[in-house]
Motif scaffolding. Structure first.
Motif, PDB file in Angstrom:
ATOM      1  N   SER A  38      31.816  35.289 -19.932  1.00  0.00           N
ATOM      2  CA  SER A  38      32.580  34.073 -20.224  1.00  0.00           C
ATOM      3  C   SER A  38      33.888  34.369 -20.952  1.00  0.00           C
ATOM      4  CB  SER A  38      31.730  33.099 -21.056  1.00  0.00           C
ATOM      5  OG  SER A  38      31.594  33.578 -22.378  1.00  0.00           O
ATOM      6  N   SER A  39      34.112  35.623 -21.278  1.00  0.00           N
ATOM      7  CA  SER A  39      35.343  36.001 -21.979  1.00  0.00           C
ATOM      8  C   SER A  39      36.570  35.815 -21.094  1.00  0.00           C
ATOM      9  CB  SER A  39      35.248  37.475 -22.377  1.00  0.00           C
ATOM     10  OG  SER A  39      36.518  37.972 -22.738  1.00  0.00           O
ATOM     11  N   ALA A  40      37.681  35.453 -21.720  1.00  0.00           N
ATOM     12  CA  ALA A  40      38.937  35.305 -20.978  1.00  0.00           C
ATOM     13  C   ALA A  40      39.451  36.656 -20.497  1.00  0.00           C
ATOM     14  CB  ALA A  40      39.983  34.625 -21.840  1.00  0.00           C
ATOM     15  N   ARG A  41      38.818  37.715 -20.899  1.00  0.00           N
ATOM     16  CA  ARG A  41      39.207  39.030 -20.378  1.00  0.00           C
ATOM     17  C   ARG A  41      39.098  39.065 -18.848  1.00  0.00           C
ATOM     18  NH1 ARG A  41      41.154  43.359 -21.043  1.00  0.00           N
ATOM     19  NH2 ARG A  41      40.473  45.294 -20.051  1.00  0.00           N
ATOM     20  N   GLU A  42      38.194  38.292 -18.314  1.00  0.00           N
ATOM     21  CA  GLU A  42      38.031  38.219 -16.851  1.00  0.00           C
ATOM     22  C   GLU A  42      39.330  37.841 -16.153  1.00  0.00           C
ATOM     23  OE1 GLU A  42      37.465  35.871 -13.130  1.00  0.00           O
ATOM     24  OE2 GLU A  42      38.007  35.081 -15.099  1.00  0.00           O
ATOM     25  N   THR A  43      40.181  37.109 -16.838  1.00  0.00           N
ATOM     26  CA  THR A  43      41.405  36.651 -16.179  1.00  0.00           C
ATOM     27  C   THR A  43      42.357  37.795 -15.851  1.00  0.00           C
ATOM     28  OG1 THR A  43      42.437  36.150 -18.308  1.00  0.00           O
ATOM     29  CG2 THR A  43      41.288  34.351 -17.204  1.00  0.00           C
ATOM     30  N   ALA A  44      42.172  38.967 -16.463  1.00  0.00           N
ATOM     31  CA  ALA A  44      43.010  40.108 -16.071  1.00  0.00           C
ATOM     32  C   ALA A  44      42.830  40.403 -14.588  1.00  0.00           C
ATOM     33  CB  ALA A  44      42.660  41.341 -16.912  1.00  0.00           C
ATOM     34  N   ALA A  45      41.592  40.276 -14.117  1.00  0.00           N
ATOM     35  CA  ALA A  45      41.327  40.514 -12.693  1.00  0.00           C
ATOM     36  C   ALA A  45      42.055  39.490 -11.829  1.00  0.00           C
ATOM     37  CB  ALA A  45      39.821  40.468 -12.435  1.00  0.00           C
ATOM     38  N   ARG A  46      42.124  38.268 -12.319  1.00  0.00           N
ATOM     39  CA  ARG A  46      42.830  37.227 -11.562  1.00  0.00           C
ATOM     40  C   ARG A  46      44.327  37.524 -11.515  1.00  0.00           C
ATOM     41  NH1 ARG A  46      40.307  31.417 -13.238  1.00  0.00           N
ATOM     42  NH2 ARG A  46      38.227  32.085 -13.869  1.00  0.00           N
ATOM     43  N   VAL A  47      44.833  38.003 -12.651  1.00  0.00           N
ATOM     44  CA  VAL A  47      46.275  38.296 -12.700  1.00  0.00           C
ATOM     45  C   VAL A  47      46.621  39.423 -11.728  1.00  0.00           C
ATOM     46  CG1 VAL A  47      48.086  39.242 -14.196  1.00  0.00           C
ATOM     47  CG2 VAL A  47      46.642  37.354 -14.998  1.00  0.00           C
ATOM     48  N   ALA A  48      45.756  40.416 -11.642  1.00  0.00           N
ATOM     49  CA  ALA A  48      46.012  41.517 -10.710  1.00  0.00           C
ATOM     50  C   ALA A  48      46.006  40.999  -9.270  1.00  0.00           C
ATOM     51  CB  ALA A  48      44.963  42.612 -10.895  1.00  0.00           C
ATOM     52  N   ALA A  49      45.002  40.215  -8.935  1.00  0.00           N
ATOM     53  CA  ALA A  49      44.932  39.650  -7.582  1.00  0.00           C
ATOM     54  C   ALA A  49      46.097  38.705  -7.332  1.00  0.00           C
ATOM     55  CB  ALA A  49      43.601  38.911  -7.396  1.00  0.00           C
ATOM     56  N   GLY A  50      46.425  37.941  -8.353  1.00  0.00           N
ATOM     57  CA  GLY A  50      47.530  36.996  -8.232  1.00  0.00           C
ATOM     58  C   GLY A  50      48.852  37.696  -7.971  1.00  0.00           C
ATOM     59  N   ALA A  51      49.019  38.884  -8.524  1.00  0.00           N
ATOM     60  CA  ALA A  51      50.265  39.625  -8.297  1.00  0.00           C
ATOM     61  C   ALA A  51      50.409  39.981  -6.820  1.00  0.00           C
ATOM     62  CB  ALA A  51      50.277  40.892  -9.161  1.00  0.00           C
ATOM     63  N   ILE A  52      49.297  40.282  -6.174  1.00  0.00           N
ATOM     64  CA  ILE A  52      49.344  40.580  -4.737  1.00  0.00           C
ATOM     65  C   ILE A  52      49.665  39.305  -3.959  1.00  0.00           C
ATOM     66  CG2 ILE A  52      47.976  41.405  -2.780  1.00  0.00           C
ATOM     67  CD1 ILE A  52      46.470  43.204  -4.809  1.00  0.00           C
ATOM     68  N   ALA A  53      49.052  38.214  -4.357  1.00  0.00           N
ATOM     69  CA  ALA A  53      49.359  36.931  -3.712  1.00  0.00           C
ATOM     70  C   ALA A  53      50.830  36.577  -3.893  1.00  0.00           C
ATOM     71  CB  ALA A  53      48.466  35.832  -4.289  1.00  0.00           C
ATOM     72  N   LYS A  54      51.346  36.829  -5.084  1.00  0.00           N
ATOM     73  CA  LYS A  54      52.766  36.569  -5.338  1.00  0.00           C
ATOM     74  C   LYS A  54      53.658  37.392  -4.413  1.00  0.00           C
ATOM     75  CE  LYS A  54      53.290  35.196 -10.201  1.00  0.00           C
ATOM     76  NZ  LYS A  54      53.828  35.652 -11.520  1.00  0.00           N
ATOM     77  N   THR A  55      53.277  38.641  -4.216  1.00  0.00           N
ATOM     78  CA  THR A  55      54.064  39.505  -3.326  1.00  0.00           C
ATOM     79  C   THR A  55      54.084  38.934  -1.915  1.00  0.00           C
ATOM     80  OG1 THR A  55      53.409  41.407  -4.666  1.00  0.00           O
ATOM     81  CG2 THR A  55      54.339  41.871  -2.491  1.00  0.00           C
ATOM     82  N   LEU A  56      52.928  38.466  -1.480  1.00  0.00           N
ATOM     83  CA  LEU A  56      52.845  37.859  -0.146  1.00  0.00           C
ATOM     84  C   LEU A  56      53.751  36.626  -0.060  1.00  0.00           C
ATOM     85  CD1 LEU A  56      51.389  37.687   2.651  1.00  0.00           C
ATOM     86  CD2 LEU A  56      49.618  36.331   1.536  1.00  0.00           C
ATOM     87  N   LEU A  57      53.713  35.804  -1.086  1.00  0.00           N
ATOM     88  CA  LEU A  57      54.483  34.561  -1.089  1.00  0.00           C
ATOM     89  C   LEU A  57      55.979  34.826  -1.231  1.00  0.00           C
ATOM     90  CD1 LEU A  57      52.080  32.560  -3.406  1.00  0.00           C
ATOM     91  CD2 LEU A  57      52.472  32.085  -0.975  1.00  0.00           C
ATOM     92  N   LYS A  58      56.304  35.832  -2.028  1.00  0.00           N
ATOM     93  CA  LYS A  58      57.714  36.177  -2.241  1.00  0.00           C
ATOM     94  C   LYS A  58      58.379  36.508  -0.913  1.00  0.00           C
ATOM     95  CE  LYS A  58      60.389  39.513  -4.935  1.00  0.00           C
ATOM     96  NZ  LYS A  58      60.248  40.860  -5.557  1.00  0.00           N
ATOM     97  N   GLY A  59      57.611  37.122  -0.023  1.00  0.00           N
ATOM     98  CA  GLY A  59      58.147  37.501   1.281  1.00  0.00           C
ATOM     99  C   GLY A  59      58.623  36.317   2.110  1.00  0.00           C
ATOM    100  N   ILE A  60      58.146  35.133   1.778  1.00  0.00           N
ATOM    101  CA  ILE A  60      58.621  33.948   2.507  1.00  0.00           C
ATOM    102  C   ILE A  60      59.351  32.992   1.564  1.00  0.00           C
ATOM    103  CG2 ILE A  60      56.954  34.019   4.402  1.00  0.00           C
ATOM    104  CD1 ILE A  60      55.344  31.877   2.806  1.00  0.00           C
TER     105      ILE A  60
END
Lengths: 361, 361, 361, 361
Positions: C125-147
């Motif tokens: 339940s720790s917010a530390r889990e959100t680091a994993a989301r940020v890493a995945a989100g960075a890849i999603a951002k890269t995909l979105l940036k391309g358009i």
């Protein structure tokens, strides 16, 4: 749970053998597809009972109503709901088996799983549910036809009578010309007579349906769990009475050596990569390779027979299940359009899934 | 897409043959399950390469690390992540095939689907991925063992050599006592010699794995699409090199009459409903009926052979694929724990799904 | 269950605060996307602890390892697994609360739900889990940036201190120039001082993060349940400590009349359909309309405070939870990259889902 | 895509405002639940148009037909399909807007996303779809009622008129006694008059619906993405016209200190763990803690107004959208049963999901 199939081209079926009707909701059909009512009806008619004396005599027009998702002759991208009313319900026919467990039917397992069951004609476990699949499959076929994909199934075996000729040497365009749906007229005749004999005995017999998909592009199917043949297998095994599935070289391929079984690649003059043989059945690594996809589906003899059978009832007493009512002595002729429909649903889903395989553009 | 399996007991695998490692995330394993590290390792060892001279000589310890989801020896109900590092990567071995399409491998289809591919050892399409399934399957087995469910697979056929004895007449406890994993010692010896001969020829051969599940209660499986045997079929067909699946009477049952094939119900003295025969393979209407569940899985001869083969490359040129590296001449001995693992994953999922079949309480 | 998000761009996170590490598997990222390690690291660094004296002093490099799915600098279309090791675990810090239920934490609910829990730092339940989301989100951002899609979040409120200026009048490029991540320098200074005061009191305070998405095309989002704002809402509410979500006119829009709230359409000279106002927040009928998408996310004061609190323990005894360890006095500065990451994950998924909205071609 | 909600208690809705009808398929409702037709009808009647002069005058009986899944008054565990026919279709009313984009409606976004749209009354984007949700929600409510869970929503705000009294000080049993569905009679009267004034002006106004869930046990909700409040948020935001969601202390809680906001635990005499305050809104770490769950939902002024508005049409021309037809001047009175229905669907799903949280038995 369990009445839903497909990740993008997603269908949910509902309905029982003797309820108000059966139907399907398709959520994920792309917008702008021509909605071909005649074709859907034609497919339903291929599946419907009472087509010849070797199919069940239940009377159903199997006409469908569009409840949603179609506007001015095209799909709108929102859920398409289709409803097929049950007409010939005859619930009285089934009252005598209300508490009995018919051998090799779903009566016992449904009763135990759910604590109650709609015993009329098998309720939800009836193959009548497949009409909804055929309707949805017709829409999937229309989608696939637009990109040149053609799906053709046919009966290759009834009981021990097997058509040994490979599909490449058959004229599949004649499949529909006989009641058995076997593209070899002579064999079809023998099969018909055999099924009719079985019918008169009040018995049933199994069979095999083969299916060929032509024109599928390279790239359909997903790695690891959602391999194209794994989903085809699941889809086929989900059809009532199916006991086995194999694709390409199948069980017989087991006895070949790798040097015999491997399909060498070569280049067509067009530059297209092809394989010299097709033991792979058009699928490598779970993904279509552009060759014909072909597979076989084994159907058991249907469980409903016109003979008395030993059983038990829900109260824990011995029972004799009596053979009454109507049944298909051999299910494979009517299974042909169902196999095609399920193949179409699987392929349509992979078609749409594959749109996001690479970075678009 | 496609690397995820299971509705409640849900697994996602990752990793390539020659990347950092492979692994699995299990989301949906109930809390409070004893986490049996030794058992997981034991199952991985059953699958790992280099067990005998008839398996690939790739060197992998296949030791796993628990990244999450376990606390003080028990599962916590949150995702269990397991990682197995790749050790013997030898990427250099594969450079010569970087642009070539190996016949009947996934090289061509991955390249076309994705526009690029990790060509080292097949990348994601490598059967190395199945180690992750075996690890997850071991946890599923532990869950099932707690309620008395036992899963046993064995080799029943190698090439044309087939063990004709039904499983009910075999002592499955001896399966692990030979390198082939065939419970008939004499047949196992012949199979071993045959595989070894094939190996020396630089060729490969197919086989069949049978699997028996004992102790499953009535009620697992869902109507219509998610029938127990449909999910088992999908799971098995998702294993590398699988070409066919059948359960119960399978393809042979086609030739039986309904009156022969139906399984009459009777009552045991305990009051338990049983069937006299089991052509149904323990599954009726897609739902387990309490009898043994049994099925067969056909594996093709693996595509990697030590012989030169005609092919093409990614640039549209003809190519000769040379036989190099290491390979399994026959995949079925190592496939036995994989089949068991996939069966366990399917069953664990249905076990949990079935908890909401009836109104609780 | 519950650690997976996204239909096509699908992520599964794993890991606990004080286990081996945390990570994510992304299944469904298209192939051929440039894998920008530096950018992922940069995003993780924006989220990591210890950035200033107003964030927790836990020491974590938050460096990630790629376990799979990337080859020669590009995504392969198969699962991308990323692992971030935990370094500063200090499990001993938490032994005193092993049996205690910290007020407004997840201790009690996890214990009751699962029958056990990893009490170290909140475990899963720790917010530390959100680091994993940020890493995945960075890849999603890269995909979105391309358009051409750009996502920018910023702090608009800390406690009762609220930046009343609409985002259209702010220079969002300066958000990262201060520790609070408020694009108004003066307000940022006040907020910093206030948070620091709260920190010295051993207390915590809430805040609001605003987010703006620019460049999203028309058509993202699905009718009925999977509306774009419904998924954005779920994604934001899934972030630790979030108590509310609103988009466009939000709660304040309630008091407007329809004639004030409706956004009139007009045509740009380019022929592009635009709206004169944007109370819709760029979303109409659940689907993006090409205008800026903007929304607000409310974060409560984090539950960890350095003060003694009344509570109970797992044995049913009264307990005093003592304030020890490290904490964020206000979570919003570090929440900015998390909000952006979750927005990116939602949008990337809808981008890919939308590829099948119409019949292709 | 997007017309399906719920992992186990899964619903798929279909239908358009002016098609044949709307409906829902529920796949995953446990077997053996009493099917209370009267209650379903009662809930539909609470939502139906024409209840008073402050709701739209569209004439719909909103009677439903059961198509499947019910046998002898109980659910069978297989899909429940319900159909509500459209009666008052009046398609002609809409012909004048066939090509126009109504401001702040879904006309433009649907047209762009799908390339075509059913323009009659908004087609699929019409709030008429929510009747299907209410029917499904009534079944979910019945399931929840069996274990003592009660869901009550009410109107707390219309325009700027806000009921400041907390729910704990209201008598929610009187909510249904007035047309506004506000449990404070005096405030309800003022709201009614205000809405009626707005109606006469041909305008519309927004509002807020509060909802309280009592009797939910500890343990519902899943970690990380599928937090109870995240799913509640998604469900509420998926209702037409919703712009915001908050639970517990919500946006106002932002300004509190942690020492004020945290909910201290204490023990009741029964040994039950309770909290002294409930800023958490009955949810901690995404999981219900046994306290009342409460949340607020903000609805914008509905987009349909009886005034001329600037717009464009599908051909790229300027257009004036004229106010015609029937509309709800304020949607919140009719939204009350919809909010309750969606809450019931979320909770029923988590109830069933939670059955596999721990190793059974």
């Amino acid at each position: 749970m369990g009445s839903t199939y497909g990740k993008i081209f997603n269908i949910s079926t509902f309905g029982e053998s003797h309820g108000s009707g059966i139907g399907v909701v398709i959520d994920g059909c792309p917008a702008g597809l021509e909605f071909d009512s005649d074709f859907i009806q034609q497919e339903l008619t291929r599946r419907k009972p009472g087509q010849s004396r070797i199919t069940t005599q239940r009377k159903e027009a199997d006409e469908f109503e569009v409840l949603s998702g179609v506007f001015e002759g095209k799909t709108t991208g929102t859920p398409i709901a289709l409803l097929i009313r049950n007409e010939d319900q005859r619930s009285k026919d089934y009252s005598h088996i209300a508490a009995q467990y018919r051998p090799s039917h779903a009566d016992y397992t449904y009763q135990e799983k759910y604590g109650l069951r709609d015993y009329r004609g098998g309720g939800r476990s009836s193959a009548r549910e497949t009409a909804a699949r055929v309707a949805a499959g017709a829409i999937a076929k229309t989608l696939l036809k637009g990109i040149g994909v053609r799906i053709q199934a046919y009966v290759s075996q009834v009981g021990a009578m097997r058509l040994e000729v490979p599909y490449t040497e058959l004229d599949l365009s004649v499949t529909e010309s006989n009641a058995v749906r076997c593209p070899d007229a002579e064999m079809a005749g023998k099969m018909f007579d055999y099924i009719d004999t079985i019918r008169k005995q009040g018995d049933s017999v199994g069979g095999v349906v083969n299916c060929v998909v032509q024109g599928a592009p390279v790239g359909w199917g997903e790695p690891v769990f959602d391999k194209l043949h794994a989903e085809l297998g699941k889809a086929m095994l989900s059809i009532n009475a199916v006991k086995g599935f194999e694709y390409g070289s199948g069980f017989e391929g087991v006895a070949l050596l790798g040097s015999e079984h491997n399909d060498p690649f070569y280049l067509e003059e067009t530059g297209q990569v092809r394989t010299r043989s097709n033991h792979s059945g058009g699928i490598q690594g779970g993904i279509s390779n552009g060759e014909d996809i072909y597979f076989k589906v084994a159907f058991k003899p249907v469980a409903t027979i016109m003979q008395d059978q030993e059983s038990v009832d829900q109260h824990g007493d011995k029972a004799i299940v009596q053979g009454k009512g109507r049944h298909d002595p051999c299910v494979v002729p009517r299974a042909v359009p169902i196999v095609e429909a399920m193949a179409a649903l699987v392929l349509a889903d992979f078609y749409l899934r594959n749109l996001s395989a690479k970075v678009p553009g």
